[in-house]
Design a protein around this motif. Structure first.
Motif, PDB file in Angstrom:
ATOM      1  N   ASP A 262       0.843  -1.204   0.000  1.00  0.00           N
ATOM      2  CA  ASP A 262       0.000   0.000   0.000  1.00  0.00           C
ATOM      3  C   ASP A 262       0.878   1.255   0.000  1.00  0.00           C
ATOM      4  O   ASP A 262       0.429   2.338   0.341  1.00  0.00           O
ATOM      5  N   GLN A 263       2.139   1.093  -0.395  1.00  0.00           N
ATOM      6  CA  GLN A 263       3.098   2.209  -0.358  1.00  0.00           C
ATOM      7  C   GLN A 263       3.007   3.129  -1.580  1.00  0.00           C
ATOM      8  O   GLN A 263       3.674   4.144  -1.632  1.00  0.00           O
ATOM      9  N   PHE A 264       2.222   2.725  -2.583  1.00  0.00           N
ATOM     10  CA  PHE A 264       2.154   3.530  -3.815  1.00  0.00           C
ATOM     11  C   PHE A 264       0.715   3.839  -4.185  1.00  0.00           C
ATOM     12  O   PHE A 264      -0.190   3.077  -3.872  1.00  0.00           O
ATOM     13  N   LYS A 265       0.558   4.968  -4.885  1.00  0.00           N
ATOM     14  CA  LYS A 265      -0.750   5.226  -5.481  1.00  0.00           C
ATOM     15  C   LYS A 265      -0.564   5.470  -6.974  1.00  0.00           C
ATOM     16  O   LYS A 265       0.496   5.942  -7.407  1.00  0.00           O
ATOM     17  N   MET A 266      -1.593   5.135  -7.725  1.00  0.00           N
ATOM     18  CA  MET A 266      -1.490   5.222  -9.181  1.00  0.00           C
ATOM     19  C   MET A 266      -1.733   6.650  -9.668  1.00  0.00           C
ATOM     20  O   MET A 266      -2.551   7.366  -9.102  1.00  0.00           O
ATOM     21  N   GLU A 267      -0.999   7.037 -10.703  1.00  0.00           N
ATOM     22  CA  GLU A 267      -1.246   8.326 -11.347  1.00  0.00           C
ATOM     23  C   GLU A 267      -1.157   8.080 -12.847  1.00  0.00           C
ATOM     24  O   GLU A 267      -0.374   7.233 -13.275  1.00  0.00           O
ATOM     25  N   LYS A 268      -1.961   8.805 -13.624  1.00  0.00           N
ATOM     26  CA  LYS A 268      -1.877   8.627 -15.079  1.00  0.00           C
ATOM     27  C   LYS A 268      -1.285   9.870 -15.705  1.00  0.00           C
ATOM     28  O   LYS A 268      -1.721  10.986 -15.414  1.00  0.00           O
ATOM     29  N   ILE A 269      -0.281   9.680 -16.559  1.00  0.00           N
ATOM     30  CA  ILE A 269       0.316  10.800 -17.285  1.00  0.00           C
ATOM     31  C   ILE A 269       0.054  10.553 -18.762  1.00  0.00           C
ATOM     32  O   ILE A 269       0.636   9.639 -19.346  1.00  0.00           O
ATOM     33  N   ASN A 270      -0.835  11.318 -19.329  1.00  0.00           N
ATOM     34  CA  ASN A 270      -1.221  11.129 -20.742  1.00  0.00           C
ATOM     35  C   ASN A 270      -1.476   9.657 -21.065  1.00  0.00           C
ATOM     36  O   ASN A 270      -0.972   9.134 -22.059  1.00  0.00           O
ATOM     37  N   GLY A 271      -2.179   8.982 -20.183  1.00  0.00           N
ATOM     38  CA  GLY A 271      -2.531   7.577 -20.433  1.00  0.00           C
ATOM     39  C   GLY A 271      -1.506   6.577 -19.913  1.00  0.00           C
ATOM     40  O   GLY A 271      -1.780   5.385 -19.848  1.00  0.00           O
ATOM     41  N   THR A 272      -0.305   7.051 -19.535  1.00  0.00           N
ATOM     42  CA  THR A 272       0.709   6.129 -19.004  1.00  0.00           C
ATOM     43  C   THR A 272       0.537   5.998 -17.495  1.00  0.00           C
ATOM     44  O   THR A 272       0.470   7.009 -16.787  1.00  0.00           O
ATOM     45  N   VAL A 273       0.490   4.760 -17.022  1.00  0.00           N
ATOM     46  CA  VAL A 273       0.317   4.540 -15.589  1.00  0.00           C
ATOM     47  C   VAL A 273       1.678   4.595 -14.899  1.00  0.00           C
ATOM     48  O   VAL A 273       2.616   3.896 -15.298  1.00  0.00           O
ATOM     49  N   VAL A 274       1.776   5.456 -13.879  1.00  0.00           N
ATOM     50  CA  VAL A 274       2.992   5.504 -13.047  1.00  0.00           C
ATOM     51  C   VAL A 274       2.532   5.422 -11.594  1.00  0.00           C
ATOM     52  O   VAL A 274       1.340   5.547 -11.310  1.00  0.00           O
ATOM     53  N   TYR A 275       3.478   5.194 -10.691  1.00  0.00           N
ATOM     54  CA  TYR A 275       3.119   5.095  -9.279  1.00  0.00           C
ATOM     55  C   TYR A 275       3.921   6.108  -8.480  1.00  0.00           C
ATOM     56  O   TYR A 275       5.107   6.318  -8.749  1.00  0.00           O
ATOM     57  N   ARG A 276       3.243   6.754  -7.526  1.00  0.00           N
ATOM     58  CA  ARG A 276       3.875   7.750  -6.663  1.00  0.00           C
ATOM     59  C   ARG A 276       3.804   7.248  -5.228  1.00  0.00           C
ATOM     60  O   ARG A 276       2.927   6.440  -4.895  1.00  0.00           O
ATOM     61  N   ALA A 278       2.598   6.746  -1.644  1.00  0.00           N
ATOM     62  CA  ALA A 278       1.207   6.879  -1.188  1.00  0.00           C
ATOM     63  C   ALA A 278       0.992   8.189  -0.434  1.00  0.00           C
ATOM     64  O   ALA A 278      -0.087   8.776  -0.497  1.00  0.00           O
ATOM     65  N   LEU A 279       2.036   8.682   0.269  1.00  0.00           N
ATOM     66  CA  LEU A 279       1.870   9.893   1.077  1.00  0.00           C
ATOM     67  C   LEU A 279       2.057  11.175   0.272  1.00  0.00           C
ATOM     68  O   LEU A 279       1.875  12.270   0.795  1.00  0.00           O
ATOM     69  N   PHE A 280       2.435  11.051  -1.006  1.00  0.00           N
ATOM     70  CA  PHE A 280       2.664  12.251  -1.820  1.00  0.00           C
ATOM     71  C   PHE A 280       1.331  12.935  -2.116  1.00  0.00           C
ATOM     72  O   PHE A 280       0.357  12.288  -2.462  1.00  0.00           O
ATOM     73  N   SER A 281       1.307  14.272  -1.952  1.00  0.00           N
ATOM     74  CA  SER A 281       0.038  14.945  -2.291  1.00  0.00           C
ATOM     75  C   SER A 281       0.319  16.114  -3.222  1.00  0.00           C
ATOM     76  O   SER A 281       1.398  16.643  -3.269  1.00  0.00           O
TER      77      SER A 281
END
Ligand code: SAM
Length: 281
Positions: A262-276, A278-281
């Protein structure tokens, strides 16, 4: 070694050995894979069963044999600019955003880099975007790529930066071939300016990451697929600690951290899935 020499016990103990040493987890159906990968080595060593091989590897003088077995059991499949879109997101969005948020020195980790195509493709896109990055920042940011792999042999090849026709054809367009390689004696040699940005190190993902330092971007692509859920979870949890608080983790297209950490959350950059983180806001 024919399949008949691979007893159930031999196969099962070999799988345990391989998992303990590399994390690579084989299913029952992989008898043929083990047989075909080990065939030549078993013949050279004049061994006729996996049990004898495992016994021999227990001797402290047999480290070379152990390493040779590990080398043949790793899958080094790779290509230039694999899947294209992750490196596009990296060059167009991730690096500019790191520069804009004040990072002067950017560290990238290509974990399980194989023969270098992933790390060198990253270095090529950085080179192609140098002017853009310079405009975003007063100085040219220093960008360093640390590329690691378990296999000594594959790292030797990566460091040399020399590729044959088949390897070059896999994902490299004519323009990049022209810009970054010289043809010499039937092979293509990568230019020094692309190589200089990459530092190769032998490293097992099962061992501690603390000597590697902190990273802004981690590429860990097409290697977690070989590991069990437990090992994936361990590696991803430890990788989270190596990632800077605003960093990015980029996995292979069929890989995801969900279910393992549970250390990462998903983010999409122009359709590409990356992970940041979890605590990053
Ligand atoms: C399929 S290649 C992926 C290469 C590259 N990341 C890509 O996506 O094209 C997998 C690599 O993982 C490496 N590998 C396997 N187990 C490893 C481990 N425990 N530690 C480090 N590298 C490992 C293999 O040697 C191989 O080079």
């Amino acid at each position: 070694m024919s399949l008949s020499f691979m007893s159930l016990r031999g196969f099962s103990e070999f799988c345990q050995f391989l998992q303990a040493e590399t994390g690579i987890t084989l299913e029952q159906s992989k008898h043929y894979l083990v047989s075909s990968r080990l065939n030549k080595l078993m013949a050279e060593q004049q061994l006729d069963s996996l049990i004898v091989l495992l016994d021999r590897m227990k001797s402290p003088h047999m480290n070379d044999l152990k390493q040779a077995v590990i080398e043949v059991m790793t899958t080094n499949e790779t290509q230039w600019f694999r899947d294209h879109h992750p490196l596009k997101a990296f060059a167009d969005v991730i690096i500019p955003s790191l520069i804009k948020s004040g990072h002067h020195s950017i560290r990238i980790w290509s974990a399980a880099c194989s023969s270098g195509q992933e790390a060198y493709s990253t270095s090529m896109v950085i080179e192609e975007h140098r002017d853009m990055y310079r405009h975003l920042h007063l100085h040219n940011p220093s960008i360093q790529i640390v590329a690691t792999d378990l296999s000594h042999q594959i790292l030797q090849k990566a460091r040399a930066g020399i590729y044959d026709k088949t390897e070059i054809l896999r994902g490299l367009n004519e323009q990049r071939k022209k810009n970054f390689f010289t043809f010499n004696d039937g092979s293509w040699e990568l230019s020094q300016k692309i190589k200089n940005r990459v530092q190769f190190r032998q490293h097992n993902l099962l061992s501690s990451f603390s000597n590697l330092g902190q990273f802004d971007v981690i590429f860990c692509r097409n290697v977690l697929i070989y590991f069990s859920a437990e090992i994936k979870s361990d590696i991803l949890n430890r990788m989270a600690k190596q990632l800077k608080p605003d960093g990015y983790l980029i996995l292979g297209s069929s890989e995801t951290p969900s279910n393992y950490t549970d250390q990462f959350k998903m983010e999409k950059i122009n359709g590409t899935v990356v992970y940041r983180p979890a605590l990053f806001s």
